[in-house]
Design a protein around this motif. Structure first.
Motif, short mmCIF file in Angstrom:
data_model
loop_
_atom_site.label_atom_id
_atom_site.label_comp_id
_atom_site.label_asym_id
_atom_site.label_seq_id
_atom_site.Cartn_x
_atom_site.Cartn_y
_atom_site.Cartn_z
N GLN A 170 -4.31 3.90 -9.72
CA GLN A 170 -3.44 5.08 -9.78
C GLN A 170 -2.31 4.99 -8.78
OE1 GLN A 170 -5.76 8.68 -9.70
NE2 GLN A 170 -7.35 7.84 -11.05
N ARG A 171 -1.12 5.38 -9.23
CA ARG A 171 0.07 5.25 -8.40
C ARG A 171 0.00 6.10 -7.15
NH1 ARG A 171 6.20 7.20 -9.72
NH2 ARG A 171 7.12 6.36 -7.81
N ARG A 172 -0.70 7.23 -7.20
CA ARG A 172 -0.76 8.10 -6.03
C ARG A 172 -1.48 7.44 -4.87
NH1 ARG A 172 -5.91 11.62 -6.51
NH2 ARG A 172 -7.01 10.65 -8.24
N GLY A 188 5.86 -5.43 2.04
CA GLY A 188 5.41 -4.07 2.35
C GLY A 188 6.46 -3.03 2.05
N ASN A 189 7.72 -3.31 2.39
CA ASN A 189 8.79 -2.36 2.14
C ASN A 189 9.02 -2.17 0.65
OD1 ASN A 189 12.09 -2.07 1.79
ND2 ASN A 189 11.20 -0.74 3.36
N LEU A 190 9.01 -3.26 -0.11
CA LEU A 190 9.20 -3.15 -1.56
C LEU A 190 8.07 -2.34 -2.20
CD1 LEU A 190 10.42 -6.77 -2.42
CD2 LEU A 190 11.79 -4.68 -2.31
N THR A 191 6.86 -2.58 -1.74
CA THR A 191 5.72 -1.83 -2.29
C THR A 191 5.82 -0.35 -1.93
OG1 THR A 191 4.34 -3.81 -2.00
CG2 THR A 191 3.20 -1.73 -2.38
N SER A 192 6.30 -0.04 -0.73
CA SER A 192 6.39 1.36 -0.29
C SER A 192 7.30 2.18 -1.19
CB SER A 192 6.88 1.43 1.16
OG SER A 192 8.25 1.09 1.25
N ARG A 193 8.24 1.53 -1.87
CA ARG A 193 9.17 2.26 -2.74
C ARG A 193 8.48 2.83 -3.98
NH1 ARG A 193 14.37 0.98 -0.96
NH2 ARG A 193 14.36 -0.66 0.63
N ALA A 194 7.25 2.35 -4.25
CA ALA A 194 6.50 2.86 -5.40
C ALA A 194 5.63 4.06 -5.04
CB ALA A 194 5.63 1.75 -5.99
N ILE A 195 5.55 4.43 -3.75
CA ILE A 195 4.74 5.58 -3.36
C ILE A 195 5.42 6.86 -3.79
CG2 ILE A 195 3.74 6.82 -1.39
CD1 ILE A 195 3.64 4.19 0.12
N PRO A 196 4.74 7.73 -4.54
CA PRO A 196 5.38 8.99 -4.98
C PRO A 196 5.66 9.89 -3.79
CG PRO A 196 3.36 8.52 -6.22
CD PRO A 196 3.38 7.58 -5.06
N PRO A 197 6.62 10.80 -3.92
CA PRO A 197 6.91 11.73 -2.82
C PRO A 197 5.68 12.57 -2.44
CG PRO A 197 8.64 11.81 -4.48
CD PRO A 197 7.53 10.99 -5.06
#
Length: 628
Positions: A11-13, A189-198
């Motif tokens: 899950q994206r969350r 890590g930075n690229l992956t962090s962009r997928a974290i929902p607000p």
């Protein structure tokens, strides 16, 4: 919603956040071990190497004392996904400096980068744990924390191994490989962090106070507002103390007492780390997807037992030198050491994961990041204290490492007993957890969907046995204030459990009108405070297994405060232990009553304005069906 912790990884969350914190822990340890590898590659003086090796941990941990207070406020004020992107972008810049240090073989630049890495970790720490209650439901908190602890433990281990191998495998290209590796991991890590929902800020209106000293005192006081949270924070800090004493002495222990080569230390650390990971993952299963702090005493005493046994474990290998992992495992007594290390790790995971979940569930969301920051300051203090105690005990008192382990086992037991004495809820939950798991095979349906995650609610359920409240408490993710007949409340031994759980005793109007009045006042106060209250509207245990008519007390509660009402039913309890079916010795049927299959079923909440005793009784009857 995830039905088990592993579904969260789809899950994206949760998944992007989990990968980011995993990559961060991995990169930190690749960097730190690569520095040690560079020292060996540069062939510098042994005294200088020892100085750098001892200085590095102090430089890394110093920012936790200096900047945790500011980090907690920032994590409270900013949207959390944005803050994670900021900290991972910082990591790219810091690792670029580190890469320059590796390529130029400049230890000053590397130590500056190490300090900045500590700053970045300090900023990330509060958001790492404060984000979880915002993205997970209460029944997912224990499993989510278990995954985080497992991932962190394994990432640290693999990062140490990978960082240590860079110069061993790359040779002359080691500085370039190390520099490229740490930058690449930071970018990932930075690229992956962009997928974290607000994820909304906990306290967006907060005004940041930049003076670290008074603010550190202020956030430390926040950790002490609630007794259970205060001691949960203390428990986490103690976990770091125990872990630091153990892991900092493992290299010498593996070489001097196990007869091993340096690779044996890595193996010992791997066994411990895998144990932590397994214990962390087991917490969700053991807790039945609730925040079960009853596991904390189990973890504490398990740690003590295995550390105590490690003191006495003296394999034949202790007389040898330079043993490989295979050579060590071939020695008599080696299995005992391996089991002890794995057991310590496993029970450490069982100990710490419920504490994190407790802190997250009991702390207001607008204060959680600051409480985590206050905990990080205390953790850093305990880590430094552990290092000092270990050095002092060996250099000043002349203790051997096995003697230090014995002292640690005794100290861990005493600290655990002290915490559980001043906060009896820990031990109460442990006793109730043991009772429920030993006597019943419990299945739960509908609770995750129908019990509100926050706000007041009234639970109504049929009443079959003296264990009903404990079974429901073990099934519901949130703490429940149960209303129970005062004669049941006063049962010896059980009375201590019920009182510690803040159960509300009640009596009939003819028996004790004053107790009845106080009970309704306490129920209303609990609901006004946003708590969950559980009642058994039949007013007494069933005498024949059937559901008796619901009394109008539930309507009196709702007249004063019309909160949502969640109907529940206990199924299979009549044939179990402690029901009135087994009130006479001659009627006991051990195969039927012991480890009985019991089910707790919940239905959708009913509006408090519309609920009546008769309507709720009908719903509970339908839920229970024929499974008395």
């Amino acid at each position: 919603m995830a039905h088990n912790q592993f579904e969260l990884l789809k899950q994206r969350r949760f998944l992007p956040y989990f990968v980011v914190q995993l990559l961060g822990a991995f990169n930190d340890n690749v960097f730190r071990q690569a520095i040690i590898g560079l020292l060996g590659y540069m062939a510098i003086d042994a005294d200088d190497k020892a100085l750098y090796t001892q200085l590095a941990p102090a430089i890394f941990i110093l920012p936790y004392f200096l900047f945790s207070a500011t980090a907690g406020q920032i994590a409270e004020k900013l949207e959390k996904a944005r803050l994670i992107r900021i900290t991972t972008a910082m990591e790219i810049a810091i690792m670029t400096i580190a890469a320059a240090g590796f390529v130029t073989q400049n230890m000053i630049v590397l130590l500056v980068a190490l300090f900045l890495t500590g700053v970045q970790s300090t900023l990330f720490g509060p958001v790492k744990y404060s984000i979880l209650p915002s993205v997970l439901k209460p029944e997912e908190l224990t499993g989510g924390n278990g995954l985080v602890e497992m991932g962190t433990s394994i990432s640290i281990l693999i990062g140490m191994i990978a960082g240590g191998l860079i110069f061993a495998l790359a040779g002359a290209q080691g500085p370039w490989v190390a520099g490229i590796a740490v930058i690449a991991l930071a970018v990932a890590g930075n690229l992956t962090s962009r997928a974290i929902p607000p994820v909304g800020a906990g306290a967006p209106e907060l005004r940041i106070q930049w003076n670290p000293i008074p603010e550190s005192v202020r956030i430390w006081r926040l950790t002490r507002k609630q007794l259970a949270v205060r001691n949960g924070v203390l428990g986490v800090s103690w976990f770091w103390f125990v872990g630091t004493v153990l892991t900092s002495n493992l290299p010498v222990y593996a070489e001097s007492y196990l007869g091993g080569s340096p690779t044996l230390y890595v193996f010992a650390l791997a066994v411990f780390s895998v144990g932590v990971g397994i214990g962390s993952l087991l917490c969700e299963k053991l807790s039945a997807r609730t925040v079960e702090i009853g596991l904390v005493p189990l973890g504490a005493f398990g740690i003590s037992a295995f550390v105590f046994d490690l003191h006495f474990a003296q394999p034949v290998a202790s007389m040898a030198q330079g043993l490989t992992v295979g050579g060590f495992l071939a020695q008599p007594g080696s299995a005992r050491v391996v089991i002890d290390l794995a057991g310590i790790g496993l029970f450490a995971g069982v100990f710490v994961v419920p504490l994190f979940a407790l802190i997250q569930s009991r702390t207001p969301k607008g204060e959680l990041a600051r409480v985590i920051a206050g905990m990080n300051i205390q953790n850093a203090l305990f880590i430094v204290l552990a290092a000092g105690v270990g050095i002092g005990a060996q250099s000043l008192l002349g203790w051997t490492i096995p003697q230090l382990f014995l002292a640690l086992a005794i100290a861990n037991t005493l600290v655990a007993l002290w915490i559980f004495t001043i906060v009896p809820e820990f031990f109460m939950r442990f006793l109730s957890w043991v009772l429920v798991r030993a006597l019943y095979r419990l299945r739960v349906r509908g609770i995750e969907q129908h019990v509100p995650d926050e706000g007041p609610a009234l639970i109504v359920c049929n009443h079959v046995s003296y264990m009903d409240a404990l079974i429901l408490a073990a099934s519901i993710p949130r703490p429940v204030r149960f209303v129970m007949y005062y004669r049941i409340f006063n049962i010896p031994v059980m009375r201590w459990i019920f009182r510690t759980a803040k159960a509300i005793p009640i009596a009939g109007a003819k028996e004790d009108p004053e107790l009845l009045r106080r009970a309704f006042e306490e129920i209303d106060a609990a609901l006004a405070d946003g708590q969950v209250v559980g009642v058994f509207p039949e007013g007494a245990l069933t005498r024949d297994g059937a559901i008796a008519p619901f009394k109008n007390g539930v309507e009196r509660i709702l007249e004063r405060r019309p909160v949502p009402v969640v109907p529940m039913a206990l199924r299979g309890m009549w044939a179990s232990m402690w029901s009135r079916r087994d009130s006479r010795l001659g009627r006991m049927r051990v195969p039927r009553r012991f480890r009985a299959h019991v089910e707790v079923v919940a239905d959708a909440p009913v509006s408090g304005e519309q609920a009546t005793a008769a309507a709720l009784e009908a719903k509970v009857r339908a839920l229970r069906g024929d499974a008395a």
